[in-house]
Scaffold this motif. Structure first.
Motif, PDB file in Angstrom:
ATOM      1  N   PHE A  27      24.969  41.882  34.147  1.00 35.93           N
ATOM      2  CA  PHE A  27      24.883  40.444  34.397  1.00 35.93           C
ATOM      3  C   PHE A  27      25.365  40.118  35.803  1.00 35.93           C
ATOM      4  CE2 PHE A  27      26.526  36.162  34.477  1.00 35.93           C
ATOM      5  CZ  PHE A  27      25.482  35.456  33.932  1.00 35.93           C
ATOM      6  N   MET A  28      26.467  40.766  36.218  1.00 35.52           N
ATOM      7  CA  MET A  28      26.997  40.492  37.552  1.00 35.52           C
ATOM      8  C   MET A  28      26.033  40.967  38.625  1.00 35.52           C
ATOM      9  SD  MET A  28      29.619  38.801  37.065  1.00 35.52           S
ATOM     10  CE  MET A  28      29.901  38.738  38.822  1.00 35.52           C
ATOM     11  N   LEU A  29      25.347  42.081  38.395  1.00 32.06           N
ATOM     12  CA  LEU A  29      24.397  42.561  39.386  1.00 32.06           C
ATOM     13  C   LEU A  29      23.255  41.576  39.559  1.00 32.06           C
ATOM     14  CD1 LEU A  29      24.267  46.350  38.428  1.00 32.06           C
ATOM     15  CD2 LEU A  29      25.417  45.302  40.393  1.00 32.06           C
ATOM     16  N   GLN A  30      22.921  40.866  38.488  1.00 33.23           N
ATOM     17  CA  GLN A  30      21.860  39.870  38.581  1.00 33.23           C
ATOM     18  C   GLN A  30      22.311  38.646  39.377  1.00 33.23           C
ATOM     19  OE1 GLN A  30      20.794  38.937  34.586  1.00 33.23           O
ATOM     20  NE2 GLN A  30      19.804  40.906  34.202  1.00 33.23           N
ATOM     21  N   HIS A  31      23.614  38.509  39.555  1.00 36.83           N
ATOM     22  CA  HIS A  31      24.145  37.338  40.247  1.00 36.83           C
ATOM     23  C   HIS A  31      24.886  37.739  41.515  1.00 36.83           C
ATOM     24  CE1 HIS A  31      23.163  35.644  36.370  1.00 36.83           C
ATOM     25  NE2 HIS A  31      23.244  34.458  36.932  1.00 36.83           N
ATOM     26  N   TYR A  53      23.739  32.056  31.446  1.00 42.27           N
ATOM     27  CA  TYR A  53      24.337  32.314  32.752  1.00 42.27           C
ATOM     28  C   TYR A  53      25.845  32.399  32.614  1.00 42.27           C
ATOM     29  CZ  TYR A  53      19.742  30.717  34.234  1.00 42.27           C
ATOM     30  OH  TYR A  53      18.399  30.567  34.369  1.00 42.27           O
ATOM     31  N   TRP A  54      26.438  33.345  33.330  1.00 42.33           N
ATOM     32  CA  TRP A  54      27.885  33.518  33.247  1.00 42.33           C
ATOM     33  C   TRP A  54      28.624  32.270  33.729  1.00 42.33           C
ATOM     34  CZ3 TRP A  54      31.068  35.930  30.477  1.00 42.33           C
ATOM     35  CH2 TRP A  54      32.397  36.068  30.860  1.00 42.33           C
ATOM     36  N   GLU A  55      28.046  31.554  34.708  1.00 44.02           N
ATOM     37  CA  GLU A  55      28.686  30.346  35.200  1.00 44.02           C
ATOM     38  C   GLU A  55      28.855  29.317  34.083  1.00 44.02           C
ATOM     39  OE1 GLU A  55      26.315  31.966  36.658  1.00 44.02           O
ATOM     40  OE2 GLU A  55      26.990  32.422  38.707  1.00 44.02           O
ATOM     41  N   GLU A  56      27.893  29.276  33.153  1.00 48.94           N
ATOM     42  CA  GLU A  56      28.016  28.363  32.008  1.00 48.94           C
ATOM     43  C   GLU A  56      29.276  28.668  31.213  1.00 48.94           C
ATOM     44  OE1 GLU A  56      24.170  27.207  29.754  1.00 48.94           O
ATOM     45  OE2 GLU A  56      23.901  29.293  30.360  1.00 48.94           O
ATOM     46  N   ARG A  89      30.114  38.467  26.737  1.00 47.41           N
ATOM     47  CA  ARG A  89      28.796  37.846  26.601  1.00 47.41           C
ATOM     48  C   ARG A  89      27.771  38.948  26.417  1.00 47.41           C
ATOM     49  NH1 ARG A  89      24.809  37.337  30.220  1.00 47.41           N
ATOM     50  NH2 ARG A  89      23.193  35.797  29.800  1.00 47.41           N
ATOM     51  N   GLU A  90      27.064  38.925  25.301  1.00 46.06           N
ATOM     52  CA  GLU A  90      26.051  39.926  24.996  1.00 46.06           C
ATOM     53  C   GLU A  90      24.837  39.266  24.386  1.00 46.06           C
ATOM     54  OE1 GLU A  90      29.316  43.367  23.828  1.00 46.06           O
ATOM     55  OE2 GLU A  90      27.852  42.685  22.362  1.00 46.06           O
TER      56      GLU A  90
END
Length: 334
Positions: free
Chosen positions: A22-26, A88-91, A117-118
Motif C-alpha cells: 500500500f505504501m509503495l502505491q503512495h 486509502y491509507w489516508e482515510e 488494513r487488508e
C-alpha cells in the motif's frame, strides 16, 4: 511484507502495521508524527491468520469487536473490525478515533496497539479488558457498590478525562458501556465520536446515548465544549449509586422532561438554550413533580450529591472541569 509504524506518542512497544504494498502505491510517504521501519513478514502476519478470533464482544454502528489471541505472543487482545471499506491509507489515519488515540497516552485511556488494513478492511487491535461498567452493574444486581468503589472508578475516569481535555479532545460518548474494567482498573474506550476542542463548530448534533446527553446537545446547540463530558460524568456517578439511569428519557422531549423533573426549570438568563426548552415543551406553564437527587440516591453521601448536582448543571459554564471535580470533597472522604 509490511511496514511497522511506531507512533511518537506511544511507548516503544506499540506499533501500527501498514501493508508495504500500500505504501509503495503512495510514493512511500511517511506519516507525519511517526517513523516507518521496514521488515519482512510472511503470510502468518495476515490479520485473520495472525490472530485467532475467540468470540464477538460487541456490535456497533461503525464496527464489530472481537476477543482474539495473538498466535505468536499468546496475548489476548480486542480486535475492532470496521464495517465500512477503506480504500486509502489516508482515510484510516484521518479517522477521529485514530487521531485521538495516537495523541492520547494515559493509564486510564484504552491502548490502541496496532492498525492493520487488508483487502480494504480496517482492523484496530486494542488491549483487551475483562468487562465494561454496565456489565459489572448487571452482574452485581442488588449488591450496590460501596462509596469507596465508586470513588475509585470515578477518580480513574476523571484522570483519563483530564488528560484527554488537556490534550485537546473531548469524548462526546461517555456511558457505562464505554468504560472498561479489569481488576478494578478503569479505562475510557470507544473514541469514534471524539472531537478536537479546537475544531470549529457547528458540531454534530446527535452524539452520545440519550441518557447521558447534555441539555445543550439535546437542544441541538451548534457549539458546545468538553462540559458535555462532565454532564455525562455526573449521570454516570448517579447511576453507580442507583444502578439505574438518572435521566432515562424515552425520546429527546422525554429526556428534557426527565431532566426538568429532577433539576427544575432552567433559567434562560444563565442558560440561553432554555428558551428552546420553553418553546418545545411549554415549560413556563408546566408544573414538574420535583424529585431531589438526594431522594433518588438515599445511599449517597452529601458530598456525592453535591458533586452530581454541580456536574449536572443546566449551565455548562457552571460544571466543574475534570481537575476541579477531582479536587471536590467527595474524593477526600475516608
Amino acid at each position: 511484507m509490511f511496514l511497522t509504524f511506531t507512533t511518537t506518542n506511544h511507548s516503544k512497544h506499540e506499533k501500527l502495521l501498514v501493508p508495504l504494498y500500500f505504501m509503495l502505491q503512495h510514493n512511500n510517504t511517511p506519516i507525519k508524527g511517526g517513523v516507518y521501519h521496514q521488515r519482512s513478514i510472511d503470510h502468518s502476519f495476515i490479520i485473520m491468520e495472525r490472530y485467532k478470533f475467540l468470540e464477538e464482544l460487541g456490535d456497533g454502528t461503525c464496527g464489530s469487536v472481537y476477543k482474539a489471541v495473538n498466535l505468536e505472543t499468546y496475548e489476548v487482545v480486542a480486535v475492532k473490525k470496521m464495517k465500512r471499506k477503506f480504500y486509502y491509507w489516508e482515510e484510516c489515519m484521518n479517522l477521529r478515533e485514530v487521531k485521538a488515540l495516537r495523541k492520547l497516552n494515559h493509564p486510564h485511556i484504552i491502548k490502541l496497539k496496532e492498525i492493520a488494513r487488508e483487502h480494504n478492511e480496517l482492523f484496530f487491535i486494542f488491549e483487551c479488558m475483562d468487562h465494561n461498567l454496565y456489565q459489572i452493574m448487571k452482574e452485581r444486581e442488588q449488591r450496590p457498590f460501596s462509596e469507596g468503589e465508586i470513588r475509585s472508578f470515578m477518580s480513574q475516569m476523571l484522570q483519563g478525562l483530564s488528560h484527554m481535555h488537556k490534550n485537546g479532545y473531548f469524548h462526546r460518548d461517555l456511558k457505562p458501556e464505554n468504560l472498561l474494567v479489569t481488576n478494578n482498573i478503569l479505562k475510557i474506550a470507544d473514541f469514534g465520536l471524539a472531537r478536537e476542542v479546537a475544531s470549529m463548530p457547528p458540531y454534530t448534533e446527535y452524539v452520545s446515548t440519550r441518557w447521558y446527553r447534555a441539555p445543550e446537545v439535546l437542544l441541538q446547540s451548534s457549539s458546545y465544549t468538553p462540559a458535555v463530558d462532565m454532564w455525562a460524568v455526573g449521570a454516570i456517578l448517579a447511576e453507580l449509586f442507583a444502578f439505574s439511569p438518572l435521566f432515562p428519557g424515552e425520546s429527546e422531549i422525554d429526556q428534557l422532561y426527565k431532566i426538568c423533573s429532577v433539576l427544575g426549570k432552567p433559567d434562560w438568563t444563565t442558560f440561553p438554550e432554555a428558551k428552546s426548552i420553553s418553546r418545545i415543551m411549554s415549560i413556563s406553564h408546566t408544573e414538574f413533580p420535583q424529585t431531589r437527587i438526594a431522594d433518588l440516591l438515599p445511599n449517597a453521601s452529601p458530598e456525592a450529591i453535591d458533586l452530581i448536582t454541580r456536574l449536572c448543571s443546566w449551565d455548562p459554564l457552571k460544571r466543574p472541569t475534570a481537575d476541579e471535580a477531582l479536587n471536590h470533597p467527595f474524593f477526600n472522604v475516608i
